[in-house]
Structures are given as C-alpha cells and as structure tokens.
Design an enzyme around this catalytic site. Structure first.
Site, PDB file in Angstrom:
ATOM      1  N   ASP A 230       0.879  -1.164   0.000  1.00 32.28           N
ATOM      2  CA  ASP A 230       0.000   0.000   0.000  1.00 32.28           C
ATOM      3  C   ASP A 230       0.921   1.219   0.000  1.00 32.28           C
ATOM      4  OD1 ASP A 230      -2.077   1.776   0.013  1.00 32.28           O
ATOM      5  OD2 ASP A 230      -3.172   0.817   1.648  1.00 32.28           O
TER       6      ASP A 230
HETATM    7  C1  BGC Z   1      -5.003   3.379   0.087  1.00 38.24           C
HETATM    8  C2  BGC Z   1      -5.103   2.421  -1.084  1.00 38.24           C
HETATM    9  C3  BGC Z   1      -4.854   3.151  -2.358  1.00 38.24           C
HETATM   10  C4  BGC Z   1      -3.501   3.824  -2.300  1.00 38.24           C
HETATM   11  C5  BGC Z   1      -3.169   4.621  -3.535  1.00 38.24           C
HETATM   12  C6  BGC Z   1      -3.704   4.159   0.059  1.00 38.24           C
HETATM   13  O1  BGC Z   1      -3.688   5.138   1.038  1.00 38.24           O
HETATM   14  O2  BGC Z   1      -5.078   2.660   1.297  1.00 38.24           O
HETATM   15  O3  BGC Z   1      -6.368   1.808  -1.099  1.00 38.24           O
HETATM   16  O4  BGC Z   1      -4.925   2.268  -3.449  1.00 38.24           O
HETATM   17  O5  BGC Z   1      -3.485   4.722  -1.200  1.00 38.24           O
HETATM   18  O6  BGC Z   1      -3.958   5.756  -3.603  1.00 38.24           O
END
Ligand code: BGC
Length: 759
Positions: A230
C-alpha cells in the site's frame, strides 16, 4: 520462470533489478529502455478509474473524468456476480482508454464493525459473498487485458491507526473470516497483483509479514502475481522484499533502491530473492504491455446506463407499508440536501471525477412529468441545528401527496482515513425525519451511506425506507426507477443492520488500545455473532423487500450422503406468487450439527439470483463444494470436515430460512490422534482411536482410582460425583492414584498407550 524472462533478468544490472522493485512516480513503475522493459501505470479504483495527470501548475494532480460506479457496499448487495463482471469489463474499457494497466481494487476486507470509515469500499461482513463478488469483478476487469490489485491484504478492517495497528487475530478467524475472501479471489480469479495493507497482523507489519505474504499467499495459495505495498506502507525495503513485498509504491525513492543494492553486495539479501521479485514484476509488466492502452475513448453514456442498472440492483428496500411503488401522486415534497447534491461516493483514494452526475430531484421529475415537485433543503452540510429548515420542510410535506426524504451520512462522519464514532445520522437529520413523517405519514426515507446507520428514533414513523448506499453517479436514476416501480427492488443487505452499536460484535474491543486491536469476537462477526447470541437485529444479513412475493418448495439435494472431498448440489423450486416480475436472491447456509471445535450456527456457502415473471416457478440449483463443509483446524493446519449430519438451510435472508435439508458426511479418513501426555481421561474416551484402547485398560482401574480418591462404591465422595472429577484429570494424575496396580510407571504406561494410538 520462463526462459525468456530468465534471459532478460540475466541481462539486467543489479542496480536495474533493484530499481524495478520501487515505483518511479506516484503511479508508474520504472522502465528499462535499453532492454525494452516498459513502465506500467496503475490507478485507484475500485469503483471507477482515478486516472491522475499532473495539474500542470506544479501543484498536485488532477483526475480525468471516468464513470463513478456505485461503491462496494452496493455492488455486493446486488448478489449478482454476472452483473459485477459487466461492471469489471466497463472499468477495464475505461482503463484501456485512459492508459491504465492495473486498477487498484477490489477491497475485500471484512466489515468487522459498521464503524470502519472505509466500509463503503468493502463488500461484506461475510467472506463467501465478498469472495464471490470480488472474483467476478476481477474476472471482468482482467478479461480485457487490464490487471487488478486485490487489497488490503490483510485485516485492514479499521481506519483508526491504520498505518500501525496490530490486528491480533486467532488462527481460525484469520483463516475462516479474514483471509477467506482473499483466498477465494486469488485461487479462482488470479488477480495480477495483491496490495498488502499498512497494519500489522499478529505482531508483524504486513510489509514484512512473511507468514502471510510468502507462506500463505504465495506458497500455499499459489499466487503468481506481484505483491505491491500500500502507498507508503514499507518500513524497511530489504526486510519487506525478503518477506514477499515485490514492488514498493509510490516512488521514486533512490535510497530504497540503494538499500537493495547494498544488501545484495553485503550478502544480507540473496540475489535470487531479488530476482524472484523482479520476475514477478516483469511478468505483470509484460502481461500489461500485451494490451496497448491510452488514446482511446469509452462509451460514457453506456457506462452511465450500466451504473444506473447496477445501482438499481443493489439498493435495498428495507421497509414498505404499501406506499411504494409510487403512482398517481400529483404533488411530491422532495426533502434533504442530498436530493440536490447526490451523495454517490466516499472520500479518499477512491474518489472519482465523474463523467456525469444524475441529480435525484431531476431524475424524479423525469419519472413523473405530471407531478408537482417541491424541494426543501432540510439539513445543512455541517452539524449545526436549523429548526427553520425543518419547519419549512414539514410545511411542504404536509401539503403534498407524499414526501421523499434524501438523507446522506455526511463525509465528515464517514470516509477513508477515519472511523465513525457512532451509527447515528446527524441530530438535525433525525429531527427532520421525525418532523416530516409527523406532518406527512406517506414519507419515504432514502439513505446514502456505506454501512449501517441507526434508525430506532424514526423507523416506525416512516412509511418506507430505501437503502441506496453510495450509489454511484447514476444512482439518482435508480432511486427514481425503484420508487416509481420501473424497477422492482432486488438488492439484499450484504451486512447486518444492528439495533444499536453496543450490540455489534467488536463493540468491546473497538478500535483497540496500546497499538493493538484484539479480535476477541473470533469467528463471530456479522450474522455469525447475532445468531450465536440469539440477538434481535434491525435488518438481518441477506434481507431486502420486493414489490412481489416468492415461495420456496421442494428442496432436495443431489445426494443425501457424501464422502470426504466431495460436494453436492442443492435444488429448490421458487415461485413468484405476486403480480409483478421480480428477482429473488436464494441463499444457502450450512449448519454443522456436531463438530469437535466451535462453529458458527450457520454460514453462507451459496446463493443465486433469479428473475421470475408473475406465477412463474424456476428450479434453482446451487452447488456446494467440499470446502463448504469444512473448518480450519489449527492443529492439522488444514481444512477439515468431520463425519456426521449437516443441515442445509435455504432462505430469503439469514433470518428467514424457508427450507431445510439434512445430509450426512461419511467416511472421513482418521487424522492423527490429538492425544498427548497432557490429555484427560475424558479426552481419551472421546478420541476415535483412543477410546477402545483406553476404555479396556481403564475399566479395570477406575473403581480402585475412585476408592483411592475417597469415593464410595458408587463413586460418590465429598458430596459430589467423583467420577466427574476423575474424567477431567490428566490421565497421568489419575494413574498416580493406582500406581501400585500398574505394570510400569505412569509415564511409561502413557507412553505405551500413546504408541498404540499413533500406530
Ligand atoms: C489506500 C489504497 C490506495 C492507495 C493509492 C492508500 O492510502 O489505502 O487503497 O490504493 O493509497 O492511492
């Protein structure tokens, strides 16, 4: 590894290999032009394509227009994998047009508590439903040459301290509840990528969680794609790579690349481990490159129509005293700011720049051109109190033929990055509903939210309630279609709506303290909890009304007994006994009549959505595989089924079982005995192999043991039945009472009994 990839990796320098394991920008992976390795572009999802471009002003990013489909809560409430597959295909077409190789979704974390701020992005409290819907979504997207990213692996079930919280979960709930939807999607739909979560699970940060990433996801489930972090979840690049994080996002991060290079040079990281990560990354990069993307257009109107169709299928009619469907009203009061400002998505990384937005007020007028619609705002965007707005709304409602109240849970109560603190609407919203319903008994409440809300203060007063979720950009049209009966509602709740927050399974351990969230409710989340506790709920899992009625009859199974490893098919006849065509969601739950370990009262293991004309009967067939009967056994480290009876419960919701069948599992092979030096007399006597061996040996000693413990001939002593006491003793302790009569020491006697059992 294919030879081509092997050859290619052999041509890469150490620095190039390390660089491939770290993003090149927020949304791209690095290219290696000299070897024709292209970059790969990813974009958020999940319910639309958030394709960003630089704003040009040097300040941040802008997002290109894309269709905002309904969010996951609604998608799962359709219970319609075929429809969700079509949504996936449409999303892929938009990725193709916008130049996106991998769409970052779907999210299959469990709705452990309705308070999770991100519940709108998650499918369900039930892993089976979430796994089925996620698989269809992934298959749809990937069928067009676009990848997906199954997220957030694992146990990202709250936003409170989401970067650090340590989810403490016992092995069975981890396997049976929190990993099960991931497992299903990985094994059946083969997502190109899996995104690991920020949080810790059982003490290990997910970016470094080799138990989950390497051993379970990659080795046990056979995941062949790449694991991406993530965004910003990696703490130590070397440790994370060793644990199974192939790609760190976002980038660029030259220090991370250098850390990998240095670790290989120093011997702290085997180059083979780096090669494996590179291979996984390149496999996905080349798969993506095989379908050229960008510079195309997509049919935004067709996708808008699909967004309306799916929205209409996933909205859930919770209450209807007969007012709906509307028809013939000459004047309608349309109340609530969400009637003018459609609430169709949630805040955070999934936020889409929609191609169009349908406005409820306009969509309603289009459905009833002859009726006079009067609008009142009813409540403000913030938490302030405005009696004047309520008085105005009630006055309009009183003089209309019916009132439609559009009530959206505000963003400041529900969003990515923070959790809800209660299940409540705002005080003004509650007061508004009460006042309008008092002034106009023919009032319909239309709700927009991502997870359950409290309704106790006003539900009795409303004539009808429609759960419209975060309904996507075309949701307003779906609401109008349902209210006016153009569509017969067929959404069913993908989560339980409880009576109150204090009833919810995680209530006492939410959101955790001292950095830990202890999942004390174990296996019992959602309906599993309310079933086990025999608790009343507001609306049960699987519930939803229709404008017609269905009866179930003639349930039967393809076999009444089956063997280990086998499945069976359940058939049931469903008849539409009403006067309108409509869809029914037939749900199949399995109850294990007797198990050696705790099991939930019943668990969803199959479902089917069918459309029936008035008077029509269809036979529904639902297949159950072997897994449907098993549970995770921590000692055997395997999915285990046990001989005996299973009840198959067929119903219209988890609380509305219409037909029952009984089937018998036979001939499961005997697994190694669990008896050991610590086992009690009772455990020996209950063990399938130990019982005979032990009973024969112990029969001769039992009377003496009881006497030596102070019991009389009937085993009574000290005012109690001493046999009970004896039964719960370790065999070792029991033997100490009859040591003189033993052929050997108690320890050796047990050792020889154990040897016979394990033989
Ligand atoms: C979120 C993800 C997301 C990623 C990119 C993160 O903070 O938890 O779900 O895909 O950011 O934006």
């Amino acid at each position: 590894m294919t030879q081509n990839l092997k050859d290619l990796i052999a041509q890469l320098t150490l620095e190039e290999k390390a660089s491939l394991c770290v993003g090149d920008s927020n949304w791209t992976t690095p290219s290696v032009p000299r070897l024709n390795i292209p970059a790969m572009r990813v974009a958020d999802g999940p319910h639309g394509v958030r394709r960003t471009v630089s704003s040009g002003s040097g300040s941040g990013e802008e997002t290109l227009p894309a269709t905002c489909f309904p969010t996951a809560s609604l998608l799962a409430s359709t219970w319609d994998p075929d429809l969700i597959r079509r949504v996936g295909e449409a999303l892929a077409e938009e990725c193709l047009a916008l130049g996106v190789d991998v769409l970052l979704g779907p999210g299959v974390n469990m709705k452990r508590s309705p308070l999770c701020g991100r519940n709108f992005e998650y499918f369900s409290e039930d892993p089976f439903l979430a796994g089925e819907i996620a698989s269809a979504w992934i298959e749809g997207v990937q069928s067009r040459g676009v990848g997906t990213s199954l997220k957030h692996f694992a146990a990202n079930n709250q936003e409170f301290q989401r970067f650090s919280i340590d989810a403490q979960i016992n092995e069975r709930p981890l396997r049976e509840i929190y990993l099960a939807a991931f497992e299903k999607a990985v094994k059946t739909a083969h997502p190109w990528t899996v995104m690991h979560a920020y949080n810790k699970v059982n003490g290990k940060l997910m970016s470094e969680n080799d138990d989950l990433l390497r051993h379970i996801l990659k080795e046990e489930w056979g995941f062949e794609g790449l694991v991406v972090s993530d965004w910003g979840a990696v703490r130590d690049r070397v440790k994370s790579l060793l644990a199974g994080t192939d790609l760190e996002m976002p980038g660029p991060k030259p220090r991370r690349v250098r850390a990998l290079v240095d670790a290989v040079r120093s011997g702290a990281l085997a180059e083979a481990a780096l090669d494996e990560a590179v291979e996984r990354i390149l496999r996905v990069v080349f798969k993506a490159a095989a379908t050229p993307k960008g510079g195309m257009s997509f049919d935004d109107l067709a996708h808008h129509r699909l967004a309306a169709e799916v929205a209409a299928q996933g909205m859930v009619l919770l209450k209807n005293d007969g007012l709906l469907p509307l028809g013939g009203q000459k004047s309608l009061a349309v109340i609530g700011r969400a009637a003018q400002e459609a609430h169709f998505q949630g805040g955070g990384s999934s936020h889409i720049h929609p191609t169009h937005v349908s406005i409820p007020l306009e969509a309603l007028q289009a459905r009833c051109p002859g009726a006079h619609l009067r609008y009142a705002e009813g409540y403000p965007a913030d938490d302030s109190s405005h009696p004047d707005l309520i008085a105005e709304a009630a006055a309009i409602a009183a003089t209309a033929d019916a009132a439609l109240l559009f009530i959206a849970l505000p963003d400041w109560k529900e969003s990515e990055s923070y959790d809800r603190t209660d299940l409540d609407l705002t005080a003004q919203q509650v007061a508004l509903i009460q006042a309008v319903c008092a002034a106009q008994p023919r009032s319909v409440v239309i709700l927009n939210n991502g997870s359950s809300v409290a309704m106790g203060e006003w539900l009795d007063q409303a004539a009808a309630v429609l759960e419209a979720w975060m309904m996507g950009q075309a949701g307003a049209e779906a609401v109008a279609d349902i209210l006016f009966g153009v569509v017969n509602p067929s959404g069913r709740l993908s989560e339980t709506f409880p009576l109150g927050l204090e009833d919810t399974p995680a209530y006492l351990s939410w959101p955790g303290e001292l950095g830990r969230a202890s999942y004390d409710e174990g296996l019992y989340i959602g309906y599993r909890w309310y079933d086990a506790r025999r608790m009343a709920v507001r609306f049960p899992f699987g519930f939803g009304l229709s404008y017609t009625q269905f009866t179930y009859s003639n349930a039967r199974a393809s076999k009444t007994s089956f063997n280990e490893g086998e499945g069976l098919t359940v058939f049931v006849d469903v008849t539409n006994t009403g006067s309108l065509a409509g869809c029914e969601v037939v749900q199949l739950y399995v109850h294990d009549a007797e198990a050696s370990l705790h099991r939930p009262e019943k668990e969803l293991k199959g479902f089917a959505k069918i459309k029936l004309q008035p008077g029509e009967t269809q036979t529904v067939a639902i297949a159950l595989d072997w897994r449907a009967f098993t549970f995770w056994h921590p000692t055997y480290q395997d999915w285990v089924g046990e001989d005996g009876e299973f009840e198959l419960l067929i119903g219209a919701s988890s609380a509305d079982i219409r037909q029952r069948l009984s089937v018998t599992l036979e001939n499961c092979h005997l697994r190694p005995s669990l008896l050991n030096e610590e086992s009690t007399v009772r455990e020996w006597l209950a063990d399938p192999r130990g019982a005979d061996i032990f009973a024969e040996f112990f029969a001769a000693l039992q009377g003496q043991a009881l006497a030596n413990m102070g019991g009389d001939e009937e085993g009574q002593g000290m005012g109690m039945n001493m046999l009970d006491l004896l039964m719960d003793m370790r065999v070792l302790s029991a033997l100490h009472f009859v040591e003189d009569g033993l052929p050997d020491t108690p320890e050796n006697v047990i050792a020889s009994l154990l040897a016979r059992v394990q033989a």
